[in-house]
Design a protein around this motif. Structure first.
Motif, short mmCIF file in Angstrom:
data_model
loop_
_atom_site.label_atom_id
_atom_site.label_comp_id
_atom_site.label_asym_id
_atom_site.label_seq_id
_atom_site.Cartn_x
_atom_site.Cartn_y
_atom_site.Cartn_z
N ARG A 59 0.80 -1.28 -0.07
CA ARG A 59 0.10 -0.38 0.32
C ARG A 59 0.97 1.19 0.08
O ARG A 59 0.47 2.25 -0.25
CB ARG A 59 -0.83 0.10 1.27
N ARG A 60 1.88 1.50 0.41
CA ARG A 60 3.07 2.53 0.88
C ARG A 60 2.91 2.94 -0.94
O ARG A 60 3.76 4.01 -1.20
CB ARG A 60 3.47 2.33 2.05
N PRO A 63 -0.05 4.07 -5.76
CA PRO A 63 0.05 5.14 -5.52
C PRO A 63 -2.12 5.59 -4.59
O PRO A 63 -2.64 4.07 -4.75
CB PRO A 63 -0.69 5.76 -6.93
N ASP A 64 -2.81 6.43 -4.25
CA ASP A 64 -3.88 6.26 -3.95
C ASP A 64 -5.38 6.57 -4.80
O ASP A 64 -4.77 7.29 -5.59
CB ASP A 64 -4.69 7.41 -3.10
N GLY A 66 -8.40 6.37 -3.99
CA GLY A 66 -9.45 6.48 -3.60
C GLY A 66 -10.12 6.12 -3.03
O GLY A 66 -11.61 5.60 -3.03
N ASP A 69 -8.62 -0.83 -2.52
CA ASP A 69 -7.48 -1.06 -2.37
C ASP A 69 -6.63 -2.14 -3.35
O ASP A 69 -7.34 -3.62 -3.58
CB ASP A 69 -7.91 -1.74 -0.95
N SER A 71 -3.79 -3.32 -3.05
CA SER A 71 -2.76 -4.15 -2.81
C SER A 71 -3.02 -6.06 -2.65
O SER A 71 -2.01 -6.71 -2.97
CB SER A 71 -2.73 -3.47 -1.23
#
Length: 105
Positions: A59-60, A63-64, A66, A69, A71
């Motif tokens: 997740r780090r 990119p975001d 919104g 997820d 991952s």
């Protein structure tokens, strides 16, 4: 040399089984995340403890999106890659070593 070949084949098989089990754990975690699970349930706690260290690292890097997820998908693709490339290569090497006799008369 057949001992080394058998050892490599056994290592490849065990690694393949462990990766498959972890793949199912990741899938279970993804399915659990769609509902509101009881955080005190031992199964839910196990799934979170077994997957969160790897999921948080992925997740780090991602990119975001919104709230989406991705991952688990990235990890599943990584597991698939490891099984098809690394594990298959170890199997192949072990079987070739076994069939060639390792240079022994």
């Amino acid at each position: 040399m057949f001992v080394v070949a058998n050892f490599l084949i056994a290592v490849a098989k065990v690694a393949d089984i462990l990766l498959t089990i972890y793949m199912y754990v990741i899938i279970g975690r993804a399915i659990i995340s769609w509902v509101n699970p009881d955080p005190y349930n031992p199964i839910v706690r196990f799934l979170y403890r077994a997957t969160e260290p790897l999921l948080s690292r992925v997740r780090r890097v991602l990119p975001d999106m919104g709230g989406l997820d991705l991952s688990p998908l990235v990890i599943l693709l990584g597991i698939y890659f490891l099984q098809k490339f690394a594990i298959s290569s170890i199997y192949e090497f072990g079987y070739r070593l076994k069939m060639s006799g390792g240079g022994l008369p």
